[in-house]
Each structure stands twice: as C-alpha cells, then as structure tokens.
Scaffold this motif. Sequence first.
Motif, short mmCIF file in Angstrom:
data_model
loop_
_atom_site.label_atom_id
_atom_site.label_comp_id
_atom_site.label_asym_id
_atom_site.label_seq_id
_atom_site.Cartn_x
_atom_site.Cartn_y
_atom_site.Cartn_z
N ALA A 182 0.81 -1.23 0.00
CA ALA A 182 0.00 0.00 0.00
C ALA A 182 0.84 1.28 0.00
N LYS B 196 2.55 7.64 8.65
CA LYS B 196 3.11 6.89 9.78
C LYS B 196 2.31 5.61 10.06
N GLU B 197 1.01 5.74 9.89
CA GLU B 197 0.18 4.55 10.18
C GLU B 197 0.48 3.42 9.17
N LEU B 198 0.68 3.80 7.92
CA LEU B 198 0.99 2.77 6.91
C LEU B 198 2.30 2.07 7.24
N ASP C 285 -0.51 5.76 18.56
CA ASP C 285 -0.39 6.96 17.72
C ASP C 285 -0.45 8.20 18.61
N GLU C 286 0.19 9.26 18.16
CA GLU C 286 0.19 10.55 18.88
C GLU C 286 0.73 10.39 20.29
N ASN D 189 4.03 13.26 15.76
CA ASN D 189 4.41 14.32 14.82
C ASN D 189 5.17 15.41 15.57
N ARG E 173 10.18 14.92 -0.54
CA ARG E 173 10.19 13.82 -1.52
C ARG E 173 9.17 14.12 -2.62
N ILE F 14 0.77 13.94 2.63
CA ILE F 14 0.04 13.03 1.74
C ILE F 14 -1.47 13.10 1.99
N ARG F 15 -1.84 13.32 3.25
CA ARG F 15 -3.29 13.41 3.52
C ARG F 15 -3.88 14.60 2.77
N LYS G 253 -4.17 13.80 -0.90
CA LYS G 253 -5.28 12.87 -1.13
C LYS G 253 -6.62 13.62 -1.11
N GLU H 279 -11.10 10.42 10.20
CA GLU H 279 -9.70 9.94 10.10
C GLU H 279 -9.67 8.43 10.21
N1 LIG Z 1 3.26 6.27 0.72
C1 LIG Z 1 1.93 6.31 0.66
N2 LIG Z 1 1.30 5.70 -0.33
C2 LIG Z 1 -0.05 5.74 -0.43
N3 LIG Z 1 -0.84 6.36 0.46
C3 LIG Z 1 -0.28 6.96 1.48
C4 LIG Z 1 1.15 6.96 1.65
N4 LIG Z 1 1.44 7.60 2.79
C5 LIG Z 1 0.27 8.02 3.31
N5 LIG Z 1 -0.77 7.63 2.53
C6 LIG Z 1 -2.20 7.94 2.79
O1 LIG Z 1 -2.25 9.27 3.31
C7 LIG Z 1 -3.17 9.36 4.39
C8 LIG Z 1 -2.44 9.82 5.64
O2 LIG Z 1 -1.54 8.82 6.07
P1 LIG Z 1 -1.40 8.36 7.60
O3 LIG Z 1 -2.75 8.40 8.29
O4 LIG Z 1 -0.65 7.09 7.64
O5 LIG Z 1 -0.53 9.57 8.12
P2 LIG Z 1 0.02 9.87 9.58
O6 LIG Z 1 1.42 10.30 9.41
O7 LIG Z 1 -0.24 8.67 10.46
O8 LIG Z 1 -0.86 11.11 10.02
P3 LIG Z 1 -1.20 11.69 11.51
O9 LIG Z 1 0.09 12.11 12.15
O10 LIG Z 1 -2.05 12.89 11.20
O11 LIG Z 1 -1.91 10.60 12.23
C9 LIG Z 1 -3.79 7.99 4.53
O12 LIG Z 1 -5.00 7.98 3.83
C10 LIG Z 1 -2.78 7.06 3.89
O13 LIG Z 1 -3.39 5.91 3.37
#
Ligand SMILES: Nc1ncnc2c1ncn2[C@@H]1O[C@H](COP(=O)(O)OP(=O)(O)OP(=O)(O)O)[C@@H](O)[C@H]1O
Length: 460
Positions: A146, A181-183, A246-247, A288, A321, A364-365, A368, A460
């Motif tokens: 993903a 981060k979650e991914l 998280d957080e 974060n 990036r 990325i959020r 998206k 979220e």
């Molecule tokens: N490399 C990636 N490829 C595809 N989708 C991504 C990628 N990185 C992030 N996303 C998508 O972007 C969105 C935000 O990602 P995610 O929730 O993992 O961010 P986070 O860093 O955990 O944010 P927060 O600190 O706000 O919780 C999600 O919908 C995730 O699926």
Amino acid sequence: MLLIVDDDLAIRTSLKLLLKQAGYTASAVAGPAEALAAVRASAPQLVLLDMNFSAATSGADGLGLLAELKALAPQVPVVLLTGWGSIALAVAGMKAGAAEFLTKPWDNAALLQTIATVLALHAPAAQPAPGAPTRRELDRQFALGAIVGDDPRLLAVLHQVGQVAATDASVLIEGESGTGKELIAEALHQNSRRRGQPFVKVNLGGISSSLFESELFGHRRGAFTDARADRVGRFELANGGTIFLDEIGELELASQVKLLRVLQDRTYEVLGDSKPRRLDIRVVAATNKNLAELVTQGRFREDLYYRLNLITLRLPALRERAQDVPALARHFVQQLQATYHRPALRLSPAAAHWLQEQPLPGNIRELKNLVERTALTTPHDELTPADFQPTAAPTPRPPAAPEATLPAPGTMTLEQLEEQMIRQSLAHYQGNLSRVARALGLSRGALYRRLEKFGIPTGE
Ligand SMILES: Nc1ncnc2c1ncn2[C@@H]1O[C@H](COP(=O)(O)OP(=O)(O)OP(=O)(O)O)[C@@H](O)[C@H]1O
C-alpha cells in the motif's frame, strides 16, 4: 556466548540457567575486572550487566564498567538490569551506549524476548547492506504493497522497516502529520511473525488521563461509578499482535508513567480485577512532535522515551520527496475510479506537474483530500491544473468586525458556539486535525476531547 555480570551468586546462577534453557551459551562473572578480562579474551554476543551491584557497589560503578566495556568492544550490545527505583540510572546507561534496559525483578519471558530482539538487531545480517536497494528489490523481499513512492528518502525508511520488522524491537515513527506513519506501522506488523495476529491502533491524543487505564487495560463491571459493563482494554485486544500507539507525544504525564510500567513489566491489571495479566505484544509508537525536545522540556518522560525508541524511523515530509507526488496523485485517482465508478478518471501530465509544485503542508493526507475534492467537483474525466486551482488553497476570508460575526447575546450558549466553531474549522481545513487544533489554539488532545464531547466524527 552471552556474558552475565552480577556480584550476586543467586542471580548469576538463575540467569545462567534461564539463558541455557533458552538455548544460549552463557557464562557469568562477579565483577568489573573479570568482566573486562572475559571480553578481552573473546568478545561475547551480548553482555547482561547488573547496574546495582550489591550494597558495596553503586550505580556509578555500573556506569563506569559500561563505559569501559563500550570502549573495549563497541560492537557488543549491553543490556542493563536495574531496580525499578533506579530507572534514572538506566536512562544514564542508555545515554552511555547501552542497547536496552530491564528492571528487576525481571519477568523471564520478557527478559528472553529483549535478549532475542537485541541480538537480532545486532546480527551481521541486520547491518545495512552496502548500496541502497531499489523499490523493486524491496518489494521482492517485503510486503509494502500500500505504500506508494520510490524517493530515496522513503526507500531508506522502507529498507529499515524490512530489516527491523522481524524483530520484536519497539519502533518509534517520527514524521509530520499526514506523512504515512500509520501505513509504516502496518508494514512493520505485516512483515513480522505477528502478521496473523491483531494490529490495534490507539490514538493517545484522544484519551484523557482519567480514561487511560480503562481504555488501555479494560475494566470490570462496577470497577467505578460509570463502569456498567465489562470492557476489554486495547492491550488485551492487541495481545499476541502489535499495538500502534499513535500521537504518543500527546500523552499526559500521569498516563506516561502507567504506560511505562506496562511496557516495562509486560503485565497489567484490568481495573476492578487484581489478577495480573501477561502481555505478548510488539509496540510501535508514532508522533508528529519532536519527542527528544519534549523530553528536554520535561513534558515527556525520558525513561519512556528510551523504552519506545529502540529503533527510530523518520518519515520525510512530502515536500522533501516531491518526486513522489505524481505517483501518489495517480494512485489516489485510481482509488477514486473504483469508489465513484468513474473508470476513465485520470490526471493530466500538467496537473501532475502542477501538484508537485504545491507546498502541501498537510503532506500526503492533504494531497489525497485535494485530489478527491477536485475529482468530485469536476464533471470531465481528465483532471487539469485549472480543475485543481479553485479547490487548492481555500483563501481565508478577511476577519469581519466582531459584532457582525458573533450571534446576538441570548441566542446561543458558549458551548454551542464552541461546537459550531469546531465544525466550521473542520470544514475549512478539510478535516486536517493538526491544522484545526492550531487554528483554534488547542492541543490535539484537547481538540479530540471536544470532538468526542460533541460527537463530531473526524473522518480519520
Ligand atoms: N506512501 C503512501 N502511499 C499511499 N498512500 C499513502 C502513503 N502515505 C500516506 N498515505 C495515505 O495518506 C493518508 C495519511 O496517512 P497516515 O494516516 O498514515 O498519516 P500519519 O502520518 O499517520 O498522520 P497523523 O500524524 O495525522 O496521524 C492515509 O490515507 C494514507 O493511506
């Protein structure tokens, strides 16, 4: 060979037996001189060092020996044993180069798990291979499905993910909001032996210290006034698998000590039930914030910090990036084709280039959300820069005179006003909670509590 250093014969004997039963070769010595001689003769794979020698020796002696061991054999990992009361000593040891620390009395299973993790992290195969692997090579070895992108900074993180996933090491993921981060946490789980077990996410920003124990450890009916039924805690739900905290930077100090205890002892008690329960869990935390800075400011416990960050992964911001922006945007368009049944939806090359130039502080959020909003408001199939521009940066309206914006006195309570302001801000910042919190002058924790209070979904 593992080397145990402890001046207490009973401890030496029981640790040696435990390690031997677990299949290790172990030898034990009583003091600094013998320890140094043993390491000089043949470097062990790991040293298990008791910092609180008997009454005759002090923590300072333990630290002195640690420094000598690290000078003599810097590659040999040292795991410290300290009393719970002298955890500050463990922290000093971590700063002086120890690999991990355990508190006494130790739990045998937790001790063996720590040793296995530290050994795995220090095994030659775990050292970075020369030459950076390509995305294709990483995909051949690991399940990273993903996660889109092949910027070298992202690949370096994915490479680390692959290397540490198989160990049970706790991992701290640092990165701005929306960087994925979650991914990454999910990828750690998917590439570990725990993949068939639960992956449980806990948003610590949303948990006040009064609810912390009940949320994480669970409670029995009647444990406190509002406990009308039994509740299963998140730790129990995640048992056998991975818990994603998280957080973590939002956690209040009172809760930090409770979390430290459970991570330390790998046991916890359900509220209203005094029977301790064992945990077999992998801990991945994310923030974060700059946790090291919070430690310096006294807002985050240093011992908890060291408990969480055996491995730290730093996710780059999207602006670092930017070359991945087109691929990410196309990936989101592809998802939308399915969601909205628009198979011909696509991104024009000019739009891909235009997106790459945008600042996208929400990472990325934000990208998206921007792609989705634009797709929804565009009737034709090819998304062009012109389609993006109107939805890109919502221009903040100039502040109106206070009399004009505030409702007439007597028409609304302060609480209703607060709820409306939160809803408006959420719409304005497209659900980006960090930006909403900042705009309202709240911490994310305080914002979460209000969202919960007013029953506002965050999406979220
Ligand atoms: N490399 C990636 N490829 C595809 N989708 C991504 C990628 N990185 C992030 N996303 C998508 O972007 C969105 C935000 O990602 P995610 O929730 O993992 O961010 P986070 O860093 O955990 O944010 P927060 O600190 O706000 O919780 C999600 O919908 C995730 O699926």
